[in-house]
Design a protein around this motif. Structure first.
Motif, mmCIF file in Angstrom:
data_model
loop_
_atom_site.group_PDB
_atom_site.id
_atom_site.type_symbol
_atom_site.label_atom_id
_atom_site.label_comp_id
_atom_site.label_asym_id
_atom_site.label_seq_id
_atom_site.Cartn_x
_atom_site.Cartn_y
_atom_site.Cartn_z
ATOM 1 N N PRO A 127 -2.940 -5.427 -41.583
ATOM 2 C CA PRO A 127 -2.201 -6.090 -40.504
ATOM 3 C C PRO A 127 -2.696 -5.574 -39.159
ATOM 4 C CG PRO A 127 -0.817 -4.463 -41.621
ATOM 5 C CD PRO A 127 -2.075 -4.594 -42.430
ATOM 6 N N GLU A 128 -2.614 -6.394 -38.134
ATOM 7 C CA GLU A 128 -3.126 -6.004 -36.821
ATOM 8 C C GLU A 128 -2.349 -4.835 -36.225
ATOM 9 O OE1 GLU A 128 -3.551 -9.195 -34.067
ATOM 10 O OE2 GLU A 128 -4.809 -10.407 -35.403
ATOM 11 N N ASP A 129 -1.052 -4.805 -36.453
ATOM 12 C CA ASP A 129 -0.228 -3.737 -35.882
ATOM 13 C C ASP A 129 0.769 -3.253 -36.935
ATOM 14 O OD1 ASP A 129 0.907 -1.949 -34.119
ATOM 15 O OD2 ASP A 129 2.166 -3.445 -33.116
ATOM 16 N N PRO A 130 0.295 -2.460 -37.921
ATOM 17 C CA PRO A 130 1.183 -2.043 -39.005
ATOM 18 C C PRO A 130 2.243 -1.051 -38.531
ATOM 19 C CG PRO A 130 -0.906 -0.885 -39.145
ATOM 20 C CD PRO A 130 -1.058 -1.906 -38.052
ATOM 21 N N SER A 131 3.418 -1.135 -39.116
ATOM 22 C CA SER A 131 4.455 -0.141 -38.837
ATOM 23 C C SER A 131 4.074 1.155 -39.543
ATOM 24 C CB SER A 131 5.818 -0.629 -39.344
ATOM 25 O OG SER A 131 6.199 -1.807 -38.670
ATOM 26 N N PRO A 132 3.988 2.260 -38.820
ATOM 27 C CA PRO A 132 3.536 3.520 -39.429
ATOM 28 C C PRO A 132 4.468 3.988 -40.551
ATOM 29 C CG PRO A 132 3.450 3.656 -37.037
ATOM 30 C CD PRO A 132 4.212 2.408 -37.369
ATOM 31 N N THR A 133 3.881 4.354 -41.677
ATOM 32 C CA THR A 133 4.636 4.832 -42.830
ATOM 33 C C THR A 133 3.971 6.086 -43.387
ATOM 34 O OG1 THR A 133 3.381 3.382 -44.326
ATOM 35 C CG2 THR A 133 5.458 2.528 -43.443
ATOM 36 N N TRP A 134 4.610 6.693 -44.378
ATOM 37 C CA TRP A 134 4.112 7.954 -44.945
ATOM 38 C C TRP A 134 2.784 7.780 -45.680
ATOM 39 C CZ3 TRP A 134 6.800 12.397 -43.866
ATOM 40 C CH2 TRP A 134 8.099 12.242 -43.386
ATOM 41 N N VAL A 171 -11.087 2.916 -50.987
ATOM 42 C CA VAL A 171 -9.740 2.645 -50.469
ATOM 43 C C VAL A 171 -9.715 2.947 -48.975
ATOM 44 C CG1 VAL A 171 -7.277 3.141 -50.666
ATOM 45 C CG2 VAL A 171 -8.750 3.285 -52.698
ATOM 46 N N ASP A 172 -9.301 1.945 -48.198
ATOM 47 C CA ASP A 172 -9.258 2.049 -46.736
ATOM 48 C C ASP A 172 -7.790 2.040 -46.305
ATOM 49 O OD1 ASP A 172 -9.161 1.015 -43.933
ATOM 50 O OD2 ASP A 172 -11.329 0.894 -44.174
ATOM 51 N N THR A 173 -7.367 3.083 -45.579
ATOM 52 C CA THR A 173 -5.952 3.228 -45.231
ATOM 53 C C THR A 173 -5.759 3.450 -43.735
ATOM 54 O OG1 THR A 173 -5.469 4.203 -47.393
ATOM 55 C CG2 THR A 173 -3.831 4.540 -45.655
ATOM 56 N N ILE A 174 -4.877 2.653 -43.140
ATOM 57 C CA ILE A 174 -4.439 2.839 -41.755
ATOM 58 C C ILE A 174 -2.907 2.770 -41.738
ATOM 59 C CG2 ILE A 174 -6.567 1.809 -40.838
ATOM 60 C CD1 ILE A 174 -4.849 -0.679 -40.119
ATOM 61 N N GLY A 175 -2.324 2.800 -40.544
ATOM 62 C CA GLY A 175 -0.881 2.634 -40.431
ATOM 63 C C GLY A 175 -0.093 3.820 -40.944
ATOM 64 N N LEU A 176 -0.633 5.026 -40.767
ATOM 65 C CA LEU A 176 0.037 6.241 -41.216
ATOM 66 C C LEU A 176 0.867 6.836 -40.081
ATOM 67 C CD1 LEU A 176 -3.110 7.518 -43.029
ATOM 68 C CD2 LEU A 176 -0.917 7.279 -44.202
ATOM 69 N N ASN A 177 2.038 7.361 -40.409
ATOM 70 C CA ASN A 177 2.822 8.029 -39.374
ATOM 71 C C ASN A 177 2.325 9.460 -39.177
ATOM 72 O OD1 ASN A 177 4.164 9.855 -41.190
ATOM 73 N ND2 ASN A 177 5.679 8.316 -41.672
ATOM 74 N N ASP A 178 2.863 10.144 -38.199
ATOM 75 C CA ASP A 178 2.432 11.515 -37.907
ATOM 76 C C ASP A 178 3.484 12.539 -38.312
ATOM 77 O OD1 ASP A 178 4.366 11.022 -36.031
ATOM 78 O OD2 ASP A 178 3.135 11.545 -34.289
ATOM 79 N N LYS A 179 4.363 12.148 -39.264
ATOM 80 C CA LYS A 179 5.467 13.021 -39.650
ATOM 81 C C LYS A 179 5.085 14.017 -40.741
ATOM 82 C CE LYS A 179 8.934 9.496 -38.541
ATOM 83 N NZ LYS A 179 10.033 8.637 -39.076
ATOM 84 N N PHE A 180 4.037 13.724 -41.499
ATOM 85 C CA PHE A 180 3.634 14.638 -42.569
ATOM 86 C C PHE A 180 2.494 15.533 -42.100
ATOM 87 C CE2 PHE A 180 1.166 10.756 -43.031
ATOM 88 C CZ PHE A 180 -0.124 11.218 -43.254
ATOM 89 N N TRP A 181 2.332 16.673 -42.777
ATOM 90 C CA TRP A 181 1.177 17.528 -42.541
ATOM 91 C C TRP A 181 0.048 17.026 -43.428
ATOM 92 C CZ3 TRP A 181 2.770 23.411 -42.274
ATOM 93 C CH2 TRP A 181 3.629 23.592 -41.190
#
Length: 246
Positions: free
Chosen positions: A154-161, A176-186
Motif C-alpha cells: 500500500p502507498e501509505d501503510p499503517s505502521p504495525t509490529w 520477502v519484502d516488508t515495509i510499514g513497520l512501527n518503531d515500538k519494538f526493539w
C-alpha cells in the motif's frame, strides 16, 4: 488405625507424584528441547530438499532459531556504530535491558519472530500459495502473513509490529519484502533503534533438508547511513516436535 491409613495414602501420593514428574519432564523436553526450543534434527545429506507439487520449495516442519538478532555481534566490531546516525547511537546508549518491550510480552518484529523457540511456515494453499504464514511459540501468540498473490505494498501503510510483507520465489529462494513497520519494538536484543522508514528484504533458502539460510537486508535511512546485511540459520526440529503455548 485411621492415622496410619492417612499416612500411607500420603506416602503413596508423594511416590506417584515423584514418578510422574520425570515422565512429564521427558515429554516437555521432547517437545520443547529443554529451556527454549525443540531439539534439532541431525543433518542428513542424503535427504533432498522437499518440493511441493507446483515445484516450489516445501518450507513445512517445525523450525527453531533463524532470528532473535544481536546486531553488534553479527557485524564486525564497531561496524554498527559506524552505520548508526548520531541520534540512534544516543538512543541505544540510553536504553536499559529492562526497557525492552519484548520482556513485557509485546511482539518482537520480523527479525525476532524466529528465535530459539519453535515456529512454522505455513504455505496456503500448498499448490500455488497465495499466502505464507509464520506462526511462533512466543510473545502475544501472534502471527505474520506474507502475501504471495502478486499484490503491491500500500502507498501509505499503517505502521504495525510486523508490517506489510509481500513475497515471491526467486528460484529456490523465498524473497520477502516488508515495509510499514512501527518503531515500538526493539529490532534486536541490545536495543538497536529504528524508525518507521525501516525496510526489510529477507532471502530464505532451504540449503538442505534440515537447514534454512536467511539473509536480511536492513534499510532505514532514518536510523542508518546505508543498508546492510545480517545472516541467520534456522534448524529443523526433530520429528514429533510441536509449537506449544508460550
Amino acid at each position: 488405625m485411621k492415622g496410619r491409613n492417612v499416612r500411607r495414602t500420603l506416602v503413596v501420593s508423594i511416590v506417584m507424584v515423584g514418578l510422574s514428574v520425570p515422565l512429564m519432564s521427558q515429554e516437555l523436553g521432547r517437545r520443547l528441547g529443554g529451556e527454549n526450543g525443540p531439539p534439532v534434527a541431525k543433518a542428513d545429506p542424503s535427504r533432498p530438499v522437499p518440493k511441493l507439487a507446483d515445484g516450489t520449495v516445501d518450507l513445512s516442519g517445525v523450525w527453531r532459531d533463524g532470528g532473535d538478532a544481536n546486531l553488534p555481534r553479527q557485524l564486525k566490531p564497531g561496524e554498527l556504530d559506524s552505520l548508526m546516525l548520531p541520534w540512534a547511537k544516543a538512543k541505544m546508549a540510553s536504553r536499559k535491558e529492562t526497557d525492552n518491550p519484548y520482556f513485557y510480552c509485546m511482539p518482537g518484529g520480523p527479525l525476532r519472530l524466529t528465535g530459539s523457540f519453535a515456529w512454522r511456515f505455513v504455505q496456503h494453499p500448498t499448490v500455488n500459495a497465495t499466502h505464507i504464514f509464520q506462526i511462533q511459540e512466543g510473545n502475544s501468540h501472534s502471527y505474520r502473513q506474507i502475501f504471495m498473490d502478486g499484490r503491491k505494498h500500500p502507498e501509505d501503510p499503517s505502521p504495525t509490529w510486523y508490517g506489510h510483507s509481500i513475497g515471491r520465489w526467486a528460484g529456490p529462494t523465498l524473497v520477502v519484502d516488508t515495509i510499514g513497520l512501527n518503531d515500538k519494538f526493539w529490532i534486536d536484543r541490545p536495543g538497536t533503534p529504528h524508525t518507521e522508514q525501516l525496510h526489510l528484504i529477507e532471502r530464505w533458502t532451504r540449503s538442505n533438508f534440515t537447514t534454512l539460510d536467511r539473509v536480511v537486508t536492513i534499510d532505514d535511512p532514518g536510523a542508518f547511513s546505508k543498508p546492510f546485511d545480517v545472516s541467520f540459520k534456522a534448524n529443523l526440529a526433530v520429528d514429533g516436535s510441536e509449537i506449544m503455548e508460550y
